[in-house]
Structure formats: structure tokens, C-alpha cells
Design a protein around this motif. Structure first.
Motif, PDB file in Angstrom:
ATOM      1  N   ALA A  48     -20.528  42.090  40.023  1.00 38.81           N
ATOM      2  CA  ALA A  48     -20.942  42.489  38.675  1.00 38.81           C
ATOM      3  C   ALA A  48     -22.334  41.959  38.353  1.00 38.81           C
ATOM      4  CB  ALA A  48     -19.928  41.991  37.649  1.00 38.81           C
ATOM      5  N   ARG A  49     -22.564  40.696  38.665  1.00 40.44           N
ATOM      6  CA  ARG A  49     -23.863  40.091  38.372  1.00 40.44           C
ATOM      7  C   ARG A  49     -24.978  40.651  39.260  1.00 40.44           C
ATOM      8  NH1 ARG A  49     -23.903  34.950  35.705  1.00 40.44           N
ATOM      9  NH2 ARG A  49     -21.889  34.454  34.774  1.00 40.44           N
ATOM     10  N   SER A  50     -24.611  41.109  40.443  1.00 38.39           N
ATOM     11  CA  SER A  50     -25.614  41.636  41.365  1.00 38.39           C
ATOM     12  C   SER A  50     -26.244  42.930  40.865  1.00 38.39           C
ATOM     13  CB  SER A  50     -24.986  41.898  42.741  1.00 38.39           C
ATOM     14  OG  SER A  50     -24.168  43.067  42.728  1.00 38.39           O
ATOM     15  N   MET A  51     -25.669  43.519  39.835  1.00 41.07           N
ATOM     16  CA  MET A  51     -26.230  44.767  39.319  1.00 41.07           C
ATOM     17  C   MET A  51     -27.626  44.562  38.728  1.00 41.07           C
ATOM     18  SD  MET A  51     -22.975  46.780  37.748  1.00 41.07           S
ATOM     19  CE  MET A  51     -23.925  48.296  37.532  1.00 41.07           C
ATOM     20  N   LEU A  80     -27.370  43.857  30.611  1.00 37.74           N
ATOM     21  CA  LEU A  80     -26.214  43.992  31.483  1.00 37.74           C
ATOM     22  C   LEU A  80     -25.216  42.954  30.978  1.00 37.74           C
ATOM     23  CD1 LEU A  80     -24.600  44.845  33.981  1.00 37.74           C
ATOM     24  CD2 LEU A  80     -25.908  43.157  35.295  1.00 37.74           C
ATOM     25  N   LEU A  81     -24.180  43.426  30.298  1.00 39.96           N
ATOM     26  CA  LEU A  81     -23.215  42.528  29.669  1.00 39.96           C
ATOM     27  C   LEU A  81     -21.986  42.411  30.570  1.00 39.96           C
ATOM     28  CD1 LEU A  81     -22.407  40.876  27.174  1.00 39.96           C
ATOM     29  CD2 LEU A  81     -21.530  42.984  26.164  1.00 39.96           C
ATOM     30  N   VAL A  82     -21.757  41.237  31.118  1.00 38.72           N
ATOM     31  CA  VAL A  82     -20.642  40.996  32.038  1.00 38.72           C
ATOM     32  C   VAL A  82     -19.585  40.148  31.343  1.00 38.72           C
ATOM     33  CG1 VAL A  82     -19.936  39.985  34.233  1.00 38.72           C
ATOM     34  CG2 VAL A  82     -22.138  41.179  34.059  1.00 38.72           C
ATOM     35  N   LEU A  83     -18.404  40.716  31.177  1.00 38.83           N
ATOM     36  CA  LEU A  83     -17.277  40.001  30.578  1.00 38.83           C
ATOM     37  C   LEU A  83     -16.349  39.554  31.702  1.00 38.83           C
ATOM     38  CD1 LEU A  83     -16.498  42.356  27.547  1.00 38.83           C
ATOM     39  CD2 LEU A  83     -18.173  40.495  27.727  1.00 38.83           C
ATOM     40  N   ALA A 102     -15.197  51.711  21.418  1.00 41.97           N
ATOM     41  CA  ALA A 102     -14.902  52.992  20.766  1.00 41.97           C
ATOM     42  C   ALA A 102     -16.107  53.496  19.990  1.00 41.97           C
ATOM     43  CB  ALA A 102     -13.699  52.840  19.838  1.00 41.97           C
ATOM     44  N   GLN A 103     -16.897  52.564  19.468  1.00 37.79           N
ATOM     45  CA  GLN A 103     -18.083  52.926  18.675  1.00 37.79           C
ATOM     46  C   GLN A 103     -19.343  53.075  19.528  1.00 37.79           C
ATOM     47  OE1 GLN A 103     -18.259  49.734  15.824  1.00 37.79           O
ATOM     48  NE2 GLN A 103     -16.511  50.485  14.646  1.00 37.79           N
ATOM     49  N   CYS A 104     -19.188  52.786  20.855  1.00 38.22           N
ATOM     50  CA  CYS A 104     -20.349  52.864  21.769  1.00 38.22           C
ATOM     51  C   CYS A 104     -21.521  52.069  21.223  1.00 38.22           C
ATOM     52  CB  CYS A 104     -20.752  54.310  22.004  1.00 38.22           C
ATOM     53  SG  CYS A 104     -19.488  55.311  22.778  1.00 38.22           S
ATOM     54  N   SER A 105     -21.233  50.880  20.723  1.00 39.27           N
ATOM     55  CA  SER A 105     -22.268  50.134  20.004  1.00 39.27           C
ATOM     56  C   SER A 105     -23.139  49.250  20.893  1.00 39.27           C
ATOM     57  CB  SER A 105     -21.616  49.263  18.917  1.00 39.27           C
ATOM     58  OG  SER A 105     -20.660  48.401  19.481  1.00 39.27           O
ATOM     59  N   HIS A 106     -22.733  49.011  22.161  1.00 34.45           N
ATOM     60  CA  HIS A 106     -23.585  48.176  23.013  1.00 34.45           C
ATOM     61  C   HIS A 106     -24.691  49.030  23.615  1.00 34.45           C
ATOM     62  CE1 HIS A 106     -24.882  44.914  25.488  1.00 34.45           C
ATOM     63  NE2 HIS A 106     -24.718  45.620  26.593  1.00 34.45           N
ATOM     64  N   PRO A 107     -25.954  48.622  23.440  1.00 34.75           N
ATOM     65  CA  PRO A 107     -27.074  49.450  23.889  1.00 34.75           C
ATOM     66  C   PRO A 107     -27.349  49.392  25.382  1.00 34.75           C
ATOM     67  CG  PRO A 107     -27.890  47.413  22.942  1.00 34.75           C
ATOM     68  CD  PRO A 107     -26.390  47.405  22.748  1.00 34.75           C
ATOM     69  N   GLY A 108     -26.685  48.496  26.101  1.00 31.07           N
ATOM     70  CA  GLY A 108     -26.930  48.370  27.529  1.00 31.07           C
ATOM     71  C   GLY A 108     -25.772  48.855  28.366  1.00 31.07           C
ATOM     72  N   LEU A 109     -25.361  48.033  29.316  1.00 35.27           N
ATOM     73  CA  LEU A 109     -24.302  48.386  30.265  1.00 35.27           C
ATOM     74  C   LEU A 109     -23.228  47.307  30.242  1.00 35.27           C
ATOM     75  CD1 LEU A 109     -23.125  50.045  32.592  1.00 35.27           C
ATOM     76  CD2 LEU A 109     -24.698  48.867  34.131  1.00 35.27           C
ATOM     77  N   LEU A 110     -21.974  47.719  30.069  1.00 37.12           N
ATOM     78  CA  LEU A 110     -20.850  46.793  29.981  1.00 37.12           C
ATOM     79  C   LEU A 110     -20.030  46.819  31.263  1.00 37.12           C
ATOM     80  CD1 LEU A 110     -18.973  44.893  28.359  1.00 37.12           C
ATOM     81  CD2 LEU A 110     -17.829  46.947  27.490  1.00 37.12           C
ATOM     82  N   ILE A 111     -19.899  45.648  31.903  1.00 34.25           N
ATOM     83  CA  ILE A 111     -19.085  45.487  33.102  1.00 34.25           C
ATOM     84  C   ILE A 111     -18.106  44.349  32.854  1.00 34.25           C
ATOM     85  CG2 ILE A 111     -19.070  45.065  35.589  1.00 34.25           C
ATOM     86  CD1 ILE A 111     -20.582  47.562  34.882  1.00 34.25           C
ATOM     87  N   ALA A 112     -16.848  44.537  33.239  1.00 35.07           N
ATOM     88  CA  ALA A 112     -15.847  43.489  33.056  1.00 35.07           C
ATOM     89  C   ALA A 112     -15.100  43.250  34.365  1.00 35.07           C
ATOM     90  CB  ALA A 112     -14.855  43.879  31.957  1.00 35.07           C
ATOM     91  N   THR A 113     -14.513  42.068  34.468  1.00 32.20           N
ATOM     92  CA  THR A 113     -13.647  41.760  35.604  1.00 32.20           C
ATOM     93  C   THR A 113     -12.315  41.273  35.067  1.00 32.20           C
ATOM     94  OG1 THR A 113     -14.182  39.389  35.867  1.00 32.20           O
ATOM     95  CG2 THR A 113     -15.700  40.983  36.863  1.00 32.20           C
ATOM     96  N   LEU A 114     -11.267  41.548  35.823  1.00 35.69           N
ATOM     97  CA  LEU A 114      -9.952  41.030  35.436  1.00 35.69           C
ATOM     98  C   LEU A 114      -9.033  40.970  36.642  1.00 35.69           C
ATOM     99  CD1 LEU A 114      -7.780  43.622  35.264  1.00 35.69           C
ATOM    100  CD2 LEU A 114      -9.042  44.082  33.184  1.00 35.69           C
ATOM    101  N   CYS A 115      -8.002  40.148  36.518  1.00 34.87           N
ATOM    102  CA  CYS A 115      -6.996  40.009  37.568  1.00 34.87           C
ATOM    103  C   CYS A 115      -5.755  40.803  37.178  1.00 34.87           C
ATOM    104  CB  CYS A 115      -6.626  38.547  37.774  1.00 34.87           C
ATOM    105  SG  CYS A 115      -7.954  37.568  38.515  1.00 34.87           S
ATOM    106  N   PRO A 116      -5.068  41.407  38.158  1.00 41.36           N
ATOM    107  CA  PRO A 116      -3.926  42.270  37.854  1.00 41.36           C
ATOM    108  C   PRO A 116      -2.617  41.536  37.582  1.00 41.36           C
ATOM    109  CG  PRO A 116      -4.315  42.263  40.203  1.00 41.36           C
ATOM    110  CD  PRO A 116      -5.416  41.441  39.587  1.00 41.36           C
ATOM    111  N   CYS A 117      -2.620  40.207  37.709  1.00 37.14           N
ATOM    112  CA  CYS A 117      -1.409  39.455  37.402  1.00 37.14           C
ATOM    113  C   CYS A 117      -1.800  38.118  36.773  1.00 37.14           C
ATOM    114  CB  CYS A 117      -0.552  39.252  38.647  1.00 37.14           C
ATOM    115  SG  CYS A 117      -1.266  38.108  39.840  1.00 37.14           S
ATOM    116  N   PRO A 118      -0.876  37.425  36.121  1.00 37.16           N
ATOM    117  CA  PRO A 118      -1.221  36.184  35.409  1.00 37.16           C
ATOM    118  C   PRO A 118      -1.822  35.101  36.289  1.00 37.16           C
ATOM    119  CG  PRO A 118       0.922  36.986  34.692  1.00 37.16           C
ATOM    120  CD  PRO A 118       0.529  37.837  35.864  1.00 37.16           C
ATOM    121  N   CYS A 119      -1.336  34.950  37.530  1.00 33.47           N
ATOM    122  CA  CYS A 119      -1.828  33.863  38.382  1.00 33.47           C
ATOM    123  C   CYS A 119      -3.169  34.189  39.027  1.00 33.47           C
ATOM    124  CB  CYS A 119      -0.802  33.517  39.455  1.00 33.47           C
ATOM    125  SG  CYS A 119      -0.635  34.759  40.764  1.00 33.47           S
ATOM    126  N   GLY A 120      -3.455  35.466  39.204  1.00 27.44           N
ATOM    127  CA  GLY A 120      -4.725  35.858  39.785  1.00 27.44           C
ATOM    128  C   GLY A 120      -4.817  35.686  41.280  1.00 27.44           C
TER     129      GLY A 120
END
Length: 266
Positions: A48-51, A80-83, A102-120
Motif C-alpha cells: 500500500a505504501r509503495s504506491m 495517498l491515504l493508507v488506513l 459514500a460522499q466521495c469526500s477524499h480528494p486523493g486515493l484511499l487504500i486500506a488493509t485488513l485481516c480476514p479473521c480476528p487473530c490475523g
């Protein structure tokens, strides 16, 4: 981490899924929101950060709290907003993120990361019960479905003689070329800022694409927002392929690839 040397993040050095790189090239080209899903130690955050190496004009911001995130939106900072680890955010924070998306309010690019289970952890090491994993994914589903693109990463080891991947500079050239096409067609806007009506006028679906769109509505139960996101992403795929000029038609392969990135739990 914001000070990581750009050469360390060059894509020729990042041994991650080619599919993930393809998805992020599309995201960068049209400024489509994207989420990287996978267990820990799969390179999600680094990728994500490499973008920044394929989007040199967007500064990286990685807020560590909802307060710092609100500040980014309040000051309307193009970035480049990385969550990171969105699955660790509380319900109030996730609801606020969904509202902004929903409001498309961020003027840049939004990238997020997440794990598919609680323990990761990876599947072999994961000890989460099916019920816990299902509850975890259900909690995140409303947020996940707001993103335009999603890909699942797994641990990947490079083969001893595996050649280097494309350097970021080469990818950036394609991104800039695709953006140039969009700015000319969309009155100085990228595809993520164009309405469905405008897409229908400027880059309509051909007949096979229309039939595929009808099937996608039936099998994926797409909302109007998700339909728009799919069409926007498909338009960017066409722009990257050079297929939108001179014949401005959105074709079945473009839409099929966009559908393959539709956010969902695997």
C-alpha cells in the motif's frame, strides 16, 4: 515509516502477488479506493505504501487514529491515504469512514488493509472458531462493500531464479498515460469522479458488456453505488489497455476484470 526510502519500495523489489500489483495499478490510474485483505506478514502495508512510487505527486498519510483521519478530511488534503488494519477500528470509526466514502469526500486515493479473521494469522496457524471468523467478517462487510477494488494476499516466496518485476517508473508511465486520457474525456477528472450518466454517454457498454452487467446484478445483488464503482473501474481498465481511444466503448473483458475485483469475502 513515512520516511522509507523510495528505492526500497520500488515495485521491482516487491515479491507479492502480480494480481495485487495489477489491482493497485488500476486503483492508481483512476483513484479508485482499494482494500488489501490477508493475514499478517503478507506485505499488505508495504505494498500500500509503495504506491507513492507510482504516484509521485501524492504524499503518503497513514493516520493512526480517527482524530488524525478527520483532520485529513477537514483540511481536504489530496494524498495517498493508507488506513492500516481497518479490522481493528471500532464501530464509530468504521461508520465515519463509510460516510466519507459514500460522499466521495477524499480528494486523493484511499487504500486500506485488513485481516480476514480476528487473530490475523495464516490458515495453518489460525485457531479462530468459524463463528468468530464469521462475526469478524460480518462486522466489516458494510465497510468492505464500499471499496471499488479488493484483493486477497497470501504468503508468497520468490523462486531462486525468479526475475525482477517491473520497476515502479515503468508502471508510473502507464498510470500517467491512462490519467491523461481520463482528463481529456472527463473534463479534467479521473474516472472515480464521473457519474454513471456521464459514463453511459462517454464510454457506454457494448452489447456483450450489457449482458454481463445484467448477470452481475442478478448474481451479486449490486447496489446502485456498487454498479457505479464497477463501471468506473472498468473504464479505467479500458484506458490502461488503450481501448477507449479512438473507439469509446466499454467492452466485456474490461467489465469482467472489474467484476473479478468486486469486494467480497472468499
Amino acid at each position: 515509516m513515512e520516511n522509507t526510502r523510495p528505492d526500497v519500495l520500488d515495485w521491482k523489489l516487491l515479491r507479492v502477488s502480480p494480481l495485487a500489483k495489477r489491482l493497485l495499478e488500476i486503483a492508481a490510474s483512476g483513484h479508485h479506493s482499494a482494500v488489501l485483505i490477508g493475514p499478517s506478514q503478507t506485505g499488505k502495508v508495504t505494498l500500500a505504501r509503495s504506491m507513492t512510487t507510482i504516484l509521485p505527486d501524492l504524499p503518503l498519510i497513514a493516520p493512526d487514529s480517527i482524530a488524525s483521519l478527520r483532520s485529513v478530511y477537514e483540511h481536504h488534503r489530496s494524498s495517498l491515504l493508507v488506513l492500516e488494519r481497518l479490522d481493528r477500528w471500532d464501530e464509530v470509526s468504521l461508520a465515519w469512514v463509510r460516510q466519507q466514502m459514500a460522499q466521495c469526500s477524499h480528494p486523493g486515493l484511499l487504500i486500506a488493509t485488513l485481516c480476514p479473521c480476528p487473530c490475523g494469522k495464516v490458515d495453518n496457524d489460525c485457531q479462530c472458531s468459524p463463528e468468530a471468523k464469521q462475526a469478524h467478517q460480518q462486522r466489516l462487510r458494510p465497510t468492505l462493500e464500499r471499496f471499488a477494488l479488493a484483493v486477497t494476499l497470501s504468503h508468497r516466496k520468490a523462486a531462486p531464479n525468479e526475475p525482477s518485476d517491473e520497476p515502479s517508473a515503468l508502471v508510473r508511465q502507464r498510470v500517467e498515460a491512462a490519467q491523461c486520457v481520463q482528463f481529456q474525456r472527463n473534463h479534467a477528472r479521473l474516472n472515480s469522479r464521473v457519474s454513471l450518466e456521464e459514463l453511459d454517454h462517454c464510454i457506454p457498454l457494448d452489447l456483450p458488456g450489457q449482458k454481463l452487467m445484467e448477470a452481475a446484478h442478478k448474481h451479486l445483488a449490486l447496489s446502485s453505488e456498487q454498479t457505479l464503482l464497477l463501471r468506473q473501474v472498468a473504464a479505467t481498465i479500458a484506458d490502461l489497455a488503450g481501448d477507449a481511444v479512438p473507439s469509446p466503448w466499454l467492452k466485456l473483458p474490461h467489465l469482467a476484470e472489474a467484476i473479478s475485483y468486486h469486494p467480497h469475502w472468499t
